[in-house]
Design an enzyme around this catalytic site. Structure first.
Site, PDB file in Angstrom:
ATOM      1  N   THR A  95       0.875  -1.182   0.000  1.00  0.00           N
ATOM      2  CA  THR A  95       0.000   0.000   0.000  1.00  0.00           C
ATOM      3  C   THR A  95       0.907   1.224   0.000  1.00  0.00           C
ATOM      4  OG1 THR A  95      -1.655  -1.162   1.308  1.00  0.00           O
ATOM      5  CG2 THR A  95      -1.815   1.236   1.230  1.00  0.00           C
ATOM      6  N   LYS A 170      -7.578   1.555  -2.928  1.00  0.00           N
ATOM      7  CA  LYS A 170      -7.184   1.083  -1.589  1.00  0.00           C
ATOM      8  C   LYS A 170      -7.317   2.196  -0.542  1.00  0.00           C
ATOM      9  CE  LYS A 170      -5.042  -1.230   1.669  1.00  0.00           C
ATOM     10  NZ  LYS A 170      -5.628  -2.376   2.351  1.00  0.00           N
TER      11      LYS A 170
END
Ligand code: NAD
Length: 295
Positions: A95, A170
């Site tokens: 991420t 995300k």
């Protein structure tokens, strides 16, 4: 496929093990000796450098802490692009910020390789069970090539658009999660203050318009959802430090995109205070304790 896997931590370790179980040849690299040992134990090859991990690889997967690690590992002087064969596919599952994902995509394509950003949702449990959700950004050809590999590590794969859109999805998702966990926690604290039984609030809200994942899958009070970290003194799970990282990524992206996200900003400030007060390694649902002081 010959797959190089860089970053064999809580998520990368079990993801690499699933690729090995699926019959792929996996050469992995991590800064930690314990992570390399675990890979060898699972049937992979422990490499001594990025160069040796990627030299024969068809596919390189990165699962690293943050944007600067991915940039350095891919484009740095002794990084992936200095050693990988042209034509290889790079899949970044970390991420990271959207801007870094897009910059790395450009560098990878300039070297004649392909890139997709494919961050995940589902945590360590999903990584071990091979049930992760992948949010994928990249060109159609690269995403098509990545698909059968991602299928071995996850069960839901959504192609979100061009490079960086996986990361965009995300951080939008995790901004919802951070805000909703605070909302659910405040509601349980208010219920306590009003003398309303927690289970009764759960029974009502889980079947009413307050229903959400933070309530019904990850309830921040012990009891209603036996698998939630609240039942084990908020052992992670997904740490408050990681939630703060994602909320800060969302804020940086919102600033760049000139988009107002006032509750996202407030959630980032609340998690920052929780982390500063020592909550860093606590599960993010432990925010309920931080919020809990009665006025
Ligand atoms: P982790 O800290 O357990 O693993 C990261 C690994 O990368 C470590 O083992 C570290 O030694 C290694 N590393 C760092 N720099 C390196 C380098 N230059 N070369 C090789 N290895 C290097 O973290 P994690 O929980 O596995 O998370 C990885 C990524 O996945 C993060 O971006 C995180 O935000 C994301 N993520 C985590 C979860 C979760 O529940 N843990 C869920 C979804 C997404």
């Amino acid at each position: 496929m010959r797959i190089a896997f860089l970053g064999l931590g809580n998520m990368g370790g079990p993801m690499a093990a699933n690729l090995i179980r699926a019959g792929h040849t996996v050469s992995g690299y991590d800064l930690g000796a314990a992570q390399l040992q675990a890979l060898a134990h699972a049937g992979g090859t422990a490499a001594t450098s990025i160069a040796s991990a990627v030299k024969d690889a068809d596919v390189v997967i990165t699962m690293l802490p943050a944007g600067q690690h991915v940039r350095e590992a891919v484009t740095g002087p002794d990084g992936v692009l200095a050693h990988v064969s042209p034509g290889a596919l790079l899949i970044d599952c970390s991420t990271i910020d959207v801007a870094t994902a897009r910059a790395v995509a450009v560098a990878v394509e300039a070297r004649g390789c392909q890139f997709v950003d494919a961050p995940v949702s589902g945590g360590v449990g999903g990584a071990s069970a091979g049930t992760l959700t992948f949010m994928v950004g990249g060109a159609d050809g690269a995403v098509g090539k990545a698909h059968p590999i991602l299928e071995r590590m996850g069960k839901t794969i959504v192609h979100c658009g061009g490079p960086g859109t996986g990361q965009a999805a995300k951080i939008c998702n995790n901004m919802i999660l951070g805000i909703s966990m605070i909302a659910v926690s405040e509601a349980f604290n208010l219920a306590d203050g009003l003398g309303l039984d927690r289970q009764k609030l759960f029974d009502v809200a889980s079947k009413s318009s307050g229903q959400c994942w933070s309530l019904t899958s990850y309830c921040p009070v012990p009891g209603p959802v036996p698998t939630s970290p609240a039942n084990r003194d908020y052992a992670p799970g997904f740490t408050a430090a990681m939630m703060l990282k994602d909320l800060n990524l969302a804020q940086a992206a919102a600033t760049g995109a000139e988009t107002a996200t006032p509750l996202g900003a407030q959630a980032a400030a609340i998690y920052e205070a929780f982390v500063a007060a020592g909550g860093s390694a606590t599960d993010f649902s432990g925010i309920i304790r931080h919020l809990g002081a009665r006025k």
